[in-house]
Design a protein around this motif. Structure first.
Motif, mmCIF file in Angstrom:
data_model
loop_
_atom_site.group_PDB
_atom_site.id
_atom_site.type_symbol
_atom_site.label_atom_id
_atom_site.label_comp_id
_atom_site.label_asym_id
_atom_site.label_seq_id
_atom_site.Cartn_x
_atom_site.Cartn_y
_atom_site.Cartn_z
ATOM 1 N N VAL A 61 1.070 -0.961 -0.079
ATOM 2 C CA VAL A 61 0.397 0.054 -0.372
ATOM 3 C C VAL A 61 0.670 1.369 0.115
ATOM 4 O O VAL A 61 0.525 2.684 -1.236
ATOM 5 C CB VAL A 61 -0.764 -0.065 1.309
ATOM 6 N N GLY A 64 2.310 2.077 -3.471
ATOM 7 C CA GLY A 64 0.720 2.257 -3.427
ATOM 8 C C GLY A 64 0.228 2.820 -5.554
ATOM 9 O O GLY A 64 -0.074 3.061 -6.071
ATOM 10 N N ILE A 69 -1.292 -2.762 -5.558
ATOM 11 C CA ILE A 69 -2.540 -2.817 -4.969
ATOM 12 C C ILE A 69 -3.399 -4.084 -4.862
ATOM 13 O O ILE A 69 -4.153 -5.173 -4.823
ATOM 14 C CB ILE A 69 -3.456 -2.015 -5.211
ATOM 15 N N VAL A 91 -3.323 -2.819 5.397
ATOM 16 C CA VAL A 91 -3.811 -1.928 4.489
ATOM 17 C C VAL A 91 -3.888 -0.739 5.519
ATOM 18 O O VAL A 91 -4.255 0.196 5.354
ATOM 19 C CB VAL A 91 -5.406 -2.561 3.839
ATOM 20 N N VAL A 104 -5.390 5.090 -3.446
ATOM 21 C CA VAL A 104 -5.779 3.560 -3.222
ATOM 22 C C VAL A 104 -6.706 3.584 -3.565
ATOM 23 O O VAL A 104 -7.429 2.628 -4.549
ATOM 24 C CB VAL A 104 -5.666 3.108 -1.895
ATOM 25 N N CYS A 108 -8.040 0.874 -6.857
ATOM 26 C CA CYS A 108 -9.068 0.058 -7.162
ATOM 27 C C CYS A 108 -9.848 0.519 -8.284
ATOM 28 O O CYS A 108 -10.434 -0.478 -8.715
ATOM 29 C CB CYS A 108 -9.606 0.601 -5.607
ATOM 30 N N ALA A 130 -10.949 1.027 2.715
ATOM 31 C CA ALA A 130 -10.042 2.780 2.704
ATOM 32 C C ALA A 130 -11.255 3.080 3.051
ATOM 33 O O ALA A 130 -11.039 4.572 3.037
ATOM 34 C CB ALA A 130 -9.545 2.883 1.225
#
Length: 134
Positions: A61, A64, A69, A91, A104, A108, A130
């Motif tokens: 993480v 990044g 991820i 995380v 993040v 994602c 998150a």
């Protein structure tokens, strides 16, 4: 391959959990290198010690990148409940005080369109951990 990568790959198979933790941290910056990525997923799903899982997830993480991820997302899809808890903790640990939620979230968001269903599911879990809303 660089010597740092080779050394970390060797450490990843050590019987010592502290060496595997160090390998996870050292390999995180190589998340986009095929030899490292497979090993990193193995460390994220380490059956010998939860510290390896937690600290490898935290290191990824902190890197990044989408590649980093993505590896966590792959691990989440394969993880048992205990491993998933430690992945989530890793995380969370990386995001506390880091301010990296936007990185993040962006990663994602890209992974939500990944061709692999397991990656999409894992990315959705990471987004929820998150606190990312869509």
């Amino acid at each position: 391959m660089t010597s740092g990568l080779v050394e970390a790959l060797v450490e990843a198979s050590s019987p010592s959990w502290t060496r595997r933790v160090r390998a996870g941290r050292d390999l995180a910056s190589f998340a986009d290198v095929p030899e490292a990525s497979e090993t990193l997923v193995g460390l994220l799903l380490d059956v010998g010690d939860t510290a390896v899982t937690r600290q490898t997830a935290e290191a990824l993480v902190r890197v990044g990148t989408v590649a980093a991820i993505r590896l966590i997302a792959l691990a989440v899809a394969e993880a048992d409940d205990c491993q998933a808890d430690w992945l989530q903790t890793g995380v969370h640990d990386a995001l506390v005080g880091l301010g990296g939620v936007s990185e993040v979230a962006a990663a994602c968001g890209k992974l939500a369109r990944d061709p692999e269903e397991a990656v999409r599911r894992g990315a959705a879990d990471i987004s929820a951990w998150a606190g990312v809303t869509r």
